[in-house]
Motif scaffolding. Structure first.
Motif, PDB file in Angstrom:
ATOM      1  N   GLY A  81       0.818  -1.220   0.000  1.00 22.95           N
ATOM      2  CA  GLY A  81       0.000   0.000   0.000  1.00 22.95           C
ATOM      3  C   GLY A  81       0.840   1.253   0.000  1.00 22.95           C
ATOM      4  N   PHE A  94       0.322   3.340  -3.403  1.00 23.22           N
ATOM      5  CA  PHE A  94      -0.402   4.601  -3.256  1.00 23.22           C
ATOM      6  C   PHE A  94       0.551   5.799  -3.231  1.00 23.22           C
ATOM      7  N   CYS A 134      -0.011   8.612  -5.871  1.00 29.65           N
ATOM      8  CA  CYS A 134      -0.306   9.957  -5.363  1.00 29.65           C
ATOM      9  C   CYS A 134       0.502  11.021  -6.112  1.00 29.65           C
ATOM     10  N   SER A 157      -8.598   5.776  -1.291  1.00 27.45           N
ATOM     11  CA  SER A 157      -8.321   5.193   0.030  1.00 27.45           C
ATOM     12  C   SER A 157      -9.560   5.225   0.919  1.00 27.45           C
ATOM     13  N   GLY A 182     -11.643   2.507  -0.231  1.00 25.74           N
ATOM     14  CA  GLY A 182     -11.083   1.254   0.266  1.00 25.74           C
ATOM     15  C   GLY A 182     -11.476   0.989   1.707  1.00 25.74           C
ATOM     16  N   SER A 199      -7.428  -3.506   3.659  1.00 24.87           N
ATOM     17  CA  SER A 199      -7.669  -2.333   4.512  1.00 24.87           C
ATOM     18  C   SER A 199      -6.349  -1.739   5.005  1.00 24.87           C
ATOM     19  N   GLN A 255      -3.652  -1.682   3.133  1.00 21.82           N
ATOM     20  CA  GLN A 255      -3.242  -0.902   1.969  1.00 21.82           C
ATOM     21  C   GLN A 255      -3.954   0.449   1.944  1.00 21.82           C
ATOM     22  N   ALA A 256      -5.281   0.417   2.146  1.00 23.54           N
ATOM     23  CA  ALA A 256      -6.066   1.656   2.136  1.00 23.54           C
ATOM     24  C   ALA A 256      -5.615   2.599   3.250  1.00 23.54           C
ATOM     25  N   SER A 257      -5.250   2.048   4.402  1.00 25.59           N
ATOM     26  CA  SER A 257      -4.802   2.880   5.529  1.00 25.59           C
ATOM     27  C   SER A 257      -3.558   3.661   5.168  1.00 25.59           C
ATOM     28  N   GLY A 300      -2.507   4.332   2.126  1.00 22.48           N
ATOM     29  CA  GLY A 300      -2.873   5.280   1.078  1.00 22.48           C
ATOM     30  C   GLY A 300      -3.517   6.528   1.645  1.00 22.48           C
ATOM     31  N   TYR A 301      -4.349   6.337   2.665  1.00 22.01           N
ATOM     32  CA  TYR A 301      -5.009   7.490   3.281  1.00 22.01           C
ATOM     33  C   TYR A 301      -4.009   8.373   4.019  1.00 22.01           C
ATOM     34  N   SER A 320      -1.858  10.281   1.309  1.00 20.94           N
ATOM     35  CA  SER A 320      -2.586  11.290   0.516  1.00 20.94           C
ATOM     36  C   SER A 320      -3.104  12.430   1.379  1.00 20.94           C
TER      37      SER A 320
END
Length: 540
Positions: free
Chosen positions: A162, A166, A170, A182, A185, A209, A211-213, A215-216, A219
């Motif tokens: 992630g 990401f 980004c 994200s 996600g 999740s 990965q999404a964390s 990415g968040y 970003s």
């Protein structure tokens, strides 16, 4: 402080975008909406990243022997277990064995009893379970127990992939699209954990999740850092980190009270729906747009922000934002290697992050060996982090980036040296250095808490430092690479601590502190300096 701020005002004249952002409003309605919208998901991150220990609570299983209800339908659970489960030498029921079913009537079973055993044929029951966890949901017992190392591997794989994916994305397509991705996600995979049908599905959703964390985090940090100016930038990042700490405290309270593990993820995912519906208040980073040569789009988002803030950007100031004279040079991850100055800075930051991560995780592991209750071990780091980050904010304002990092690392080094000598020569179970002696326990716990306090403060301060050191064109990619160093430090700490039963892990903490101190002196101060947009570095 006054001299630094006067110098910053002088340097800001060279940053035309910073002058426009001042005209937009340093911290108006648009900016506080942006910050507020990023804070709530930070509070929920802990539910998606640190919930394993709460949803995998141990449960005592017993073989399902409902076959006997065919001949004795009125038997209570206790009577059923007494007739069909063998007992251990201490008189308790064995958890993974049952008597082989027979075709006798109930009176014969009571009179003669059952003698031959086998492993559980019809699954398990949990008569004394107080809550529904993953253990009794998917019968992760009697040889089916989840491998904690495998679970950590799956989670770390999500973090690593992630952060790289990401981070690169980004910088490639923009902060705002990745911010949306994200959050989506989180909504699909984080909220979706509550609806999984198997443990393998749970692991997959945990992977995505994670990965999404990352990415968040990448970003949202990039957006906030590039939209805000001056001390507001620091305040916003520290506030985000405080919300993450508060989320850990909230998780430890909520997860221990809720009777079903699925409710933990339902409660964490529910606030994401209103956040998604209000995402229209966020706009792409004007600084990223300028670096990419999209000057007209940058002017549009700046004018929108000024309109929300009820400000007017002077036309002559806006016209100063012009496309670069040269064609915008494409950058890639290879620039971290080919650009000598950038390579030195990124390598130094990665080593410092590795050292800080190793110290943080080792001290946390050490805390678990001090005879402290499990609940306190889970909540102490969360309670420590809020005051530590606020303390970091004060240091950043007074001392600047580099000196505040020095101060925190020096204090952490002192704590580690005390730990090294306080536990010398006394051993506990399994050969571990002992901190359970009454005369030492309180002192060692205090040193651990102080060490963690200063390391947590270092994390927030160095995160801001890292964002400011990286150029805008590769800021998110750099943050993704830094996340790899953090993960490597955590994995190394776990491996060293579990396999070396001496004081060496604490000794390595002392060495890591010294190494981080030496390396951090190689990077330039960034406090009150204009943001770095170009790939060139100087000695300022």
């Amino acid at each position: 402080m006054l001299l630094r701020k006067l110098k910053a005002i002088e340097l800001k004249k060279d940053d035309k975008l910073a002058s426009v952002l001042d005209a937009v409003g340093e911290f108006g309605t648009f900016q506080w909406r942006l910050v507020a919208l990023t804070l709530i998901p930070y509070g929920l991150l802990s539910f998606f990243m640190f919930s394993d220990s709460f949803v995998l609570t141990a449960q005592k299983p017993y073989c399902n022997t409902s076959w006997i209800l065919k001949v004795g339908p009125n038997l209570s659970v206790a009577e059923q277990m007494n007739l069909t489960l063998p007992r251990a030498p201490d008189g308790s029921f064995q958890t993974c064995l049952m008597y082989i079913p027979v075709s006798w009537d109930l009176d014969s079973i009571i009179h003669f009893g059952l003698n031959y055993t086998e492993t559980c044929r019809y699954g398990w029951i949990y008569p004394y379970a107080e809550k529904r966890s993953l253990i009794n949901e998917f019968d992760l017992v009697c040889g089916n127990e989840p491998n904690k190392e495998n679970m950590q591997t799956v989670f770390m794989a999500g973090v690593l992939t992630g952060s790289l994916f990401f981070g690169f994305l980004c910088d490639k397509i923009g902060r705002y699209p990745v911010f949306l991705m994200s959050l989506a996600g989180f909504l699909f995979f984080g909220f979706g954990i509550a609806f999984v049908k198997s443990f393998n599905q749970y692991l997959f959703f945990r992977f995505t999740s994670a990965q999404a964390s990352l990415g968040y985090v990448i970003s949202s940090s990039s957006l906030v850092m590039e939209w805000l100016v001056g001390e507001h930038r620091t305040h916003a990042i520290i506030l985000q980190h405080c919300f993450l700490a508060l989320g850990i405290i909230l998780l430890s309270r909520v997860a221990t009270k809720i009777f079903h593990w699925r409710l933990v993820f339902l409660l964490a995912g529910a606030p994401l729906f209103p956040i998604i519906s209000n995402i229209w208040v966020v706009r792409e980073s004007p600084r990223w747009l300028m670096v990419k040569g999209k000057v007209d789009e940058a002017k549009k988002v700046l004018c929108y922000a000024a309109e929300v803030n009820k400000k007017t950007i002077p036309l002559n100031l806006l016209n100063e934002l012009q496309p670069p004279a040269k064609k915008v040079k494409k950058v890639s991850i290879l620039d971290f290697y080919t650009n000598q100055h950038l390579f030195k800075v990124v390598l130094t930051m990665a080593c410092v992050w590795f050292s800080i991560s190793y110290i943080y995780f080792t001290l946390n592991l050490k805390l678990k060996d001090c005879g402290i209750e499990t609940f306190l071990i889970q909540i102490i780091p969360g309670i420590l982090e809020v005051p530590a980050r606020l303390y970091c904010l004060v240091l950043l304002e007074i001392l600047g980036r580099k000196c505040s990092l020095f101060a925190n690392l020096i204090l952490a080094t002192i704590s580690c040296f005390f730990l090294l000598f306080l536990t010398q020569g006394t051993t506990c179970q399994e050969g571990w250095p002992c901190c359970l002696y009454p005369e030492l326990k309180s002192t060692i716990t205090l040193m651990l808490v102080l060490g963690l306090f200063n390391i947590v403060a270092s994390v927030s301060g160095f995160f801001i430092y890292t964002c400011e050191l990286l150029p805008t064109a590769l800021r998110s990619t750099g943050l993704g690479m830094v996340a790899i160093a953090v993960s490597a430090g955590g994995v190394t700490a776990l491996a060293v601590y579990n396999h070396i039963k001496t004081q060496l892990p604490v000794f390595f903490c002392c060495l890591s502190c010294v190494l981080a101190l030496c390396l951090s002196s190689l990077v330039p101060e960034t406090g009150n300096q204009p943001f770095r947009d170009s790939m060139e570095y100087d000695s300022r």
